[in-house]
Design a protein around this motif. Sequence first.
Motif, short mmCIF file in Angstrom:
data_model
loop_
_atom_site.label_atom_id
_atom_site.label_comp_id
_atom_site.label_asym_id
_atom_site.label_seq_id
_atom_site.Cartn_x
_atom_site.Cartn_y
_atom_site.Cartn_z
N SER A 21 1.14 -1.37 -0.13
CA SER A 21 0.11 0.24 0.09
C SER A 21 0.97 1.59 0.05
O SER A 21 1.63 1.13 0.83
CB SER A 21 -1.12 0.14 0.94
N GLU A 22 0.50 2.41 -0.80
CA GLU A 22 1.12 3.57 -0.76
C GLU A 22 0.79 4.27 0.89
O GLU A 22 1.72 5.01 0.91
CB GLU A 22 0.67 4.69 -1.28
N LEU B 49 -5.35 -3.73 14.56
CA LEU B 49 -5.77 -3.92 13.32
C LEU B 49 -6.50 -3.38 12.76
O LEU B 49 -6.96 -3.03 11.71
CB LEU B 49 -6.88 -5.07 13.58
N ILE B 50 -7.10 -1.79 13.29
CA ILE B 50 -7.69 -1.03 13.23
C ILE B 50 -7.01 -0.39 12.08
O ILE B 50 -7.51 -0.12 10.92
CB ILE B 50 -8.28 -0.09 14.28
N ALA B 51 -6.15 -0.33 12.34
CA ALA B 51 -4.55 0.42 11.33
C ALA B 51 -4.71 -0.86 9.82
O ALA B 51 -5.42 -0.01 8.59
CB ALA B 51 -3.15 1.03 11.89
N ILE B 52 -4.25 -1.98 9.81
CA ILE B 52 -4.22 -2.56 9.09
C ILE B 52 -5.94 -2.77 8.07
O ILE B 52 -6.29 -2.33 7.16
CB ILE B 52 -3.94 -4.27 9.61
N ILE B 53 -7.06 -2.42 9.08
CA ILE B 53 -8.42 -2.46 8.27
C ILE B 53 -8.14 -1.80 7.71
O ILE B 53 -8.30 -1.51 6.29
CB ILE B 53 -9.36 -3.26 8.93
N PHE B 54 -8.17 -0.64 7.82
CA PHE B 54 -7.87 0.76 6.34
C PHE B 54 -7.19 1.39 6.24
O PHE B 54 -6.82 2.01 5.03
CB PHE B 54 -8.31 2.46 8.07
N THR B 55 -5.86 0.19 6.33
CA THR B 55 -5.13 0.06 5.18
C THR B 55 -5.34 -0.27 3.91
O THR B 55 -5.01 -0.33 2.71
CB THR B 55 -3.26 -0.23 5.56
N LEU B 56 -5.81 -1.78 4.47
CA LEU B 56 -6.47 -2.35 2.90
C LEU B 56 -7.31 -1.68 2.87
O LEU B 56 -7.64 -0.80 1.07
CB LEU B 56 -6.93 -3.46 4.27
N ILE B 57 -8.42 -0.96 3.13
CA ILE B 57 -9.55 0.01 3.00
C ILE B 57 -8.66 1.08 1.52
O ILE B 57 -9.87 1.87 0.44
CB ILE B 57 -10.35 0.97 3.70
N ILE C 95 -6.28 1.17 -0.40
CA ILE C 95 -5.82 0.49 -0.91
C ILE C 95 -7.49 0.36 -2.18
O ILE C 95 -6.68 0.29 -3.52
CB ILE C 95 -4.88 -0.59 -0.71
N LEU C 96 -8.41 0.21 -1.47
CA LEU C 96 -9.04 0.14 -2.85
C LEU C 96 -9.85 0.98 -2.91
O LEU C 96 -10.83 1.42 -4.33
CB LEU C 96 -10.75 -0.79 -2.30
N PHE C 97 -9.78 2.01 -1.70
CA PHE C 97 -10.96 3.52 -2.26
C PHE C 97 -9.69 4.92 -2.21
O PHE C 97 -10.04 6.17 -1.98
CB PHE C 97 -11.97 3.36 -1.21
#
Length: 245
Positions: free
Chosen positions: A92-93, A163-171, A173-175
């Motif tokens: 992720s960027e 885990l919150i940070a990971i979830i939002f990092t994945l989000i 990437i998508l948005f």
Amino acid sequence: MNCNKLIKSNFCPDCGQSAATHRFSLHHFFVHDLVHGILHLDKGFFFSIKELFTRPGHSIREFIEGKRAKHFNYVSLIIMIIAVGYFVGNISEIKLIDTTYYFSSNKELVTKFDKISKKYPKLFTIIKIPLLAFFTFLFFKKAKQNFTEHLILNIYKVCGELLIAIIFTLIAILFKSILPINYFFSIVGVLTFVYSIWYYFQYFSTYGYSKFSLLIRSVITTIILFLIIASINEFVIGVKEGFEN
């Protein structure tokens, strides 16, 4: 015991937990849990994750008090989450994994911090834990938890925040083309801030504090820790720049 039954044997016949529960100590932390956490993978990974997002403080307090059979080992858990966070950060960027508790309008500072945290992915996470333990030990003395127990409760808290940070990092990437990067930093900062208050409020809710006192202590502890960690981040960035110059 996990099932709240009195037993006279070495193990509970219902839930299987050992009768030899004990208070945590530095000796047990290093000699048993650290080695065990690195060399073995306990069951309960998904149970611990679920508990960290549904009843984090209550669940970890019960763990420290002796209900340990269902939980994933805290050393294994934080190692795995840091590893997952590092992997997610590399694709992720937007590197949120090591920016928990840190959001800023200073884009230059955030960029510099990101470069350092990318080079030392575990450093800032590990630095946080003894700081968290020191201040919870200071602000919640009535709980009569020893320092190692504060270390462990804060390890689990940091796991939830990561885990919150990971979830939002994945989000992100998508948005990433829809929402500006700064929004993601701010969202994670606010969520981890609220999560920290919720966690401490639940954990220390059975130790005789009034709800008002408990809420104030949880908020003040979280604010102080946020400010100190943000200051440490800026200090480390300044030191690194000094060496480079």
